[in-house]
Design a protein around this motif. Structure first.
Motif, PDB file in Angstrom:
ATOM      1  N   ARG A 149       0.831  -1.209   0.000  1.00 34.62           N
ATOM      2  CA  ARG A 149       0.000   0.000   0.000  1.00 34.62           C
ATOM      3  C   ARG A 149       0.863   1.256   0.000  1.00 34.62           C
ATOM      4  O   ARG A 149       0.595   2.220  -0.740  1.00 34.62           O
ATOM      5  N   ALA A 150       1.924   1.268   0.814  1.00 31.18           N
ATOM      6  CA  ALA A 150       2.814   2.433   0.860  1.00 31.18           C
ATOM      7  C   ALA A 150       3.464   2.661  -0.494  1.00 31.18           C
ATOM      8  O   ALA A 150       3.577   3.801  -0.966  1.00 31.18           O
ATOM      9  N   GLY A 151       3.904   1.569  -1.145  1.00 30.87           N
ATOM     10  CA  GLY A 151       4.534   1.701  -2.451  1.00 30.87           C
ATOM     11  C   GLY A 151       3.620   2.337  -3.475  1.00 30.87           C
ATOM     12  O   GLY A 151       4.070   3.142  -4.315  1.00 30.87           O
ATOM     13  N   ARG A 152       2.340   1.995  -3.417  1.00 25.02           N
ATOM     14  CA  ARG A 152       1.389   2.572  -4.372  1.00 25.02           C
ATOM     15  C   ARG A 152       1.146   4.055  -4.111  1.00 25.02           C
ATOM     16  O   ARG A 152       0.570   4.749  -4.955  1.00 25.02           O
ATOM     17  N   HIS A 153       1.583   4.540  -2.957  1.00 25.76           N
ATOM     18  CA  HIS A 153       1.374   5.952  -2.607  1.00 25.76           C
ATOM     19  C   HIS A 153       2.689   6.719  -2.467  1.00 25.76           C
ATOM     20  O   HIS A 153       2.745   7.758  -1.809  1.00 25.76           O
ATOM     21  N   GLY A 154       3.750   6.188  -3.087  1.00 27.17           N
ATOM     22  CA  GLY A 154       5.005   6.932  -3.146  1.00 27.17           C
ATOM     23  C   GLY A 154       5.900   6.802  -1.943  1.00 27.17           C
ATOM     24  O   GLY A 154       6.934   7.488  -1.862  1.00 27.17           O
ATOM     25  N   GLN A 155       5.561   5.920  -0.987  1.00 31.06           N
ATOM     26  CA  GLN A 155       6.351   5.760   0.227  1.00 31.06           C
ATOM     27  C   GLN A 155       7.187   4.486   0.130  1.00 31.06           C
ATOM     28  O   GLN A 155       6.675   3.441  -0.274  1.00 31.06           O
ATOM     29  N   ILE A 156       8.451   4.559   0.522  1.00 32.75           N
ATOM     30  CA  ILE A 156       9.291   3.375   0.507  1.00 32.75           C
ATOM     31  C   ILE A 156      10.018   3.198   1.840  1.00 32.75           C
ATOM     32  O   ILE A 156      10.240   4.153   2.578  1.00 32.75           O
ATOM     33  N   PHE A 157      10.367   1.933   2.111  1.00 31.32           N
ATOM     34  CA  PHE A 157      11.140   1.568   3.294  1.00 31.32           C
ATOM     35  C   PHE A 157      12.520   1.123   2.836  1.00 31.32           C
ATOM     36  O   PHE A 157      12.661   0.331   1.897  1.00 31.32           O
ATOM     37  N   THR A 158      13.548   1.644   3.505  1.00 34.77           N
ATOM     38  CA  THR A 158      14.929   1.345   3.136  1.00 34.77           C
ATOM     39  C   THR A 158      15.763   1.180   4.398  1.00 34.77           C
ATOM     40  O   THR A 158      15.278   1.423   5.512  1.00 34.77           O
ATOM     41  N   ARG A 159      17.028   0.797   4.211  1.00 36.01           N
ATOM     42  CA  ARG A 159      17.915   0.694   5.369  1.00 36.01           C
ATOM     43  C   ARG A 159      18.240   2.058   5.965  1.00 36.01           C
ATOM     44  O   ARG A 159      18.798   2.155   7.063  1.00 36.01           O
ATOM     45  N   PHE A 160      17.860   3.136   5.259  1.00 30.36           N
ATOM     46  CA  PHE A 160      18.036   4.493   5.778  1.00 30.36           C
ATOM     47  C   PHE A 160      16.763   5.003   6.445  1.00 30.36           C
ATOM     48  O   PHE A 160      16.714   6.146   6.883  1.00 30.36           O
ATOM     49  N   GLY A 161      15.732   4.171   6.509  1.00 32.66           N
ATOM     50  CA  GLY A 161      14.451   4.600   7.035  1.00 32.66           C
ATOM     51  C   GLY A 161      13.443   4.815   5.917  1.00 32.66           C
ATOM     52  O   GLY A 161      13.654   4.418   4.771  1.00 32.66           O
ATOM     53  N   ARG A 162      12.343   5.472   6.243  1.00 33.53           N
ATOM     54  CA  ARG A 162      11.265   5.692   5.281  1.00 33.53           C
ATOM     55  C   ARG A 162      11.562   6.904   4.413  1.00 33.53           C
ATOM     56  O   ARG A 162      12.112   7.899   4.883  1.00 33.53           O
ATOM     57  N   MET A 163      11.213   6.816   3.135  1.00 34.23           N
ATOM     58  CA  MET A 163      11.391   7.926   2.198  1.00 34.23           C
ATOM     59  C   MET A 163      10.092   8.167   1.451  1.00 34.23           C
ATOM     60  O   MET A 163       9.325   7.234   1.186  1.00 34.23           O
ATOM     61  N   ASN A 164       9.854   9.431   1.099  1.00 33.36           N
ATOM     62  CA  ASN A 164       8.665   9.821   0.345  1.00 33.36           C
ATOM     63  C   ASN A 164       9.107  10.325  -1.025  1.00 33.36           C
ATOM     64  O   ASN A 164       9.666  11.414  -1.140  1.00 33.36           O
ATOM     65  N   LEU A 165       8.841   9.535  -2.058  1.00 36.14           N
ATOM     66  CA  LEU A 165       9.263   9.900  -3.413  1.00 36.14           C
ATOM     67  C   LEU A 165       8.416  11.010  -4.009  1.00 36.14           C
ATOM     68  O   LEU A 165       8.725  11.500  -5.096  1.00 36.14           O
ATOM     69  N   LYS A 166       7.359  11.432  -3.319  1.00 38.22           N
ATOM     70  CA  LYS A 166       6.589  12.581  -3.791  1.00 38.22           C
ATOM     71  C   LYS A 166       7.324  13.894  -3.555  1.00 38.22           C
ATOM     72  O   LYS A 166       7.032  14.895  -4.202  1.00 38.22           O
ATOM     73  N   ASN A 167       8.256  13.895  -2.612  1.00 36.32           N
ATOM     74  CA  ASN A 167       8.920  15.132  -2.223  1.00 36.32           C
ATOM     75  C   ASN A 167       9.713  15.730  -3.378  1.00 36.32           C
ATOM     76  O   ASN A 167      10.412  15.030  -4.117  1.00 36.32           O
ATOM     77  N   ALA A 168       9.636  17.035  -3.501  1.00 30.27           N
ATOM     78  CA  ALA A 168      10.266  17.737  -4.618  1.00 30.27           C
ATOM     79  C   ALA A 168      11.780  17.583  -4.627  1.00 30.27           C
ATOM     80  O   ALA A 168      12.402  17.708  -5.690  1.00 30.27           O
ATOM     81  N   LYS A 169      12.386  17.290  -3.490  1.00 29.39           N
ATOM     82  CA  LYS A 169      13.848  17.175  -3.448  1.00 29.39           C
ATOM     83  C   LYS A 169      14.362  16.053  -4.331  1.00 29.39           C
ATOM     84  O   LYS A 169      15.556  16.021  -4.666  1.00 29.39           O
ATOM     85  N   HIS A 170      13.493  15.120  -4.715  1.00 34.31           N
ATOM     86  CA  HIS A 170      13.916  14.006  -5.554  1.00 34.31           C
ATOM     87  C   HIS A 170      13.806  14.312  -7.045  1.00 34.31           C
ATOM     88  O   HIS A 170      14.252  13.509  -7.868  1.00 34.31           O
ATOM     89  N   ALA A 171      13.243  15.459  -7.408  1.00 38.48           N
ATOM     90  CA  ALA A 171      12.891  15.731  -8.800  1.00 38.48           C
ATOM     91  C   ALA A 171      14.094  15.762  -9.745  1.00 38.48           C
ATOM     92  O   ALA A 171      13.962  15.430 -10.928  1.00 38.48           O
ATOM     93  N   GLU A 172      15.243  16.153  -9.244  1.00 36.73           N
ATOM     94  CA  GLU A 172      16.435  16.216 -10.098  1.00 36.73           C
ATOM     95  C   GLU A 172      17.574  15.371  -9.552  1.00 36.73           C
ATOM     96  O   GLU A 172      18.745  15.605  -9.866  1.00 36.73           O
TER      97      GLU A 172
END
Length: 388
Positions: A283-306
């Protein structure tokens, strides 16, 4: 750390649990049955309607999953258990020849259905899909799971919402015990398959202990802890595990239903739980959220755009090591199907890698070190520059 070889009577049932090592309360081992081996502790991807959303069955297996979960409620409504049986059973239907555990449908009846009516006999409810009327009894739940061909069948239970009054939890617990007896009678003793009971009792320790003791007296093949991860704080959930665990047989698998976050998993494993399921990674993956060894990340955030970097170049998952964050961000923002698929892949890969790490740490007698290192990584987050 101690090593053990504790088994059930495999010659009688062809379903057995082999406990290989322990580290404190934590255990690692194998559940063996005709369709395969489930390495424990195990995380079961949720394939509610005969599909792990966004994933091919071959991908799910390649990530390390030994078993997936299907759901009685959803499959009885669509496409129908009798139809699945005519088509060769759930394993053939969804192209998953490995073990399948089916949830009894009780939780979904209580949470999704309209105009439900609960009696001693069972639950009468209206479908959330089309409003059609259905009756789910303990016997019908087992019948549906048998038609599906499930390897591990769950008893029908009443799952109450938390918080609730003690008397409400007690009434539901006692009804669930009576339903467990009926499920056991309906299930019988088919070779190579198992019926698990579900410990209920809300957040009342005495009720949880009574439920566990009564279910253990039924001599079932495994035991689940249900009615948690429904909004209560984590410390309450862990306290209930600690209350129940001493009353469950060492030689049988233990399953914490509907859990949870990576932190929930490591804490529950350290308290003796063997099996988990949760919709969270998909469910999180379908909404842009991922779990990693660095913790949770939100791929919706603009900081990832470039950002041209992958999620984690050290990950064995191609979705995590082979796609630029900028591209994943674009897919998420554009609501492209591929984005949902790739991020679901990232999450399920992380969950399976986490379980593999827990199994190895228990076998090596260094579980607490592994948990401390894992939590330190989540808290520290990603190092500056390229991911470590």
């Amino acid at each position: 750390m101690t090593t053990d070889t504790i088994t059930t009577d495999a010659s009688r049932s062809d379903f057995s649990f082999h406990l290989a090592a322990r580290d404190g309360a934590a255990r690692t081992g194998e559940i063996r049955m005709p369709r395969g081996v489930i390495r424990t502790p195990a995380f079961m991807p949720v394939g509610t309607a005969a599909t792990v959303k966004g994933m091919y069955p071959e991908q799910v297996k390649a990530l390390g999953a030994d078993v997936v979960l299907g759901n009685t409620y959803h499959l009885m409504l669509r496409p129908g258990a009798e139809r699945v049986a005519k088509l060769g059973g759930l394993h053939k239907f969804m192209n998953w020849p490995h073990p399948i555990l089916t949830d009894s449908g009780g939780f979904q009846v209580m949470s999704l259905s309209q105009l439900r009516k609960l009696t001693e006999e069972g639950v009468t409810f209206q479908s959330h899909i089309d409003g059609s009327k259905h009756v789910l009894t303990p016997e019908r739940s087992v019948e549906i799971q048998n038609l599906l061909g499930s390897d591990i069948v769950m008893q029908l239970d009443e799952c109450v919402s938390l918080p609730c009054e003690d008397k409400v939890a007690e009434k539901a617990m006692r009804l669930s015990l009576r339903w467990a007896e009926r499920c056991k009678t309906a299930f019988g003793n088919p070779a190579g398959r198992a019926l698990f009971g579900i410990v209920q009792g809300g957040v009342v320790p005495a009720l949880r202990v009574e439920s566990a003791r009564e279910l253990v007296a039924m001599d079932l093949k495994g035991y689940a802890i249900g009615g948690l991860a429904v909004g209560e704080p984590q410390d309450i959930m862990l306290a209930m595990i600690e209350t129940v665990e001493p009353h469950l047989p060492v030689e049988k698998p233990r399953y914490l239903m509907g859990v949870g976050t990576p932190d929930d998993l490591v804490e529950a494993v350290s308290r003796g739980i063997d099996m988990f399921d949760c919709v969270m990674p998909t469910r999180a993956g379908r909404h842009g959220q991922i779990f990693t060894r660095f913790g949770r990340m939100n791929l919706k955030n603009a900081k990832h755009a470039e950002d041209p970097r992958p999620i984690d170049p050290q990950s064995s998952c191609q979705a995590a090591n082979g796609y630029a964050r900028a591209y994943l961000h674009h897919l998420v923002k554009a609501e492209e199907m591929l984005g949902k698929m790739l991020l679901t892949w990232v999450n399920l890969a992380y969950y399976q890698d986490l379980m593999a790490g827990l199994r190895a740490a228990i076998a090596q007698g260094r579980l607490q070190d592994f948990i401390a290192e894992t939590k330190e990584g989540w808290a520290r987050g990603e190092p500056a520059g390229e991911p470590a």
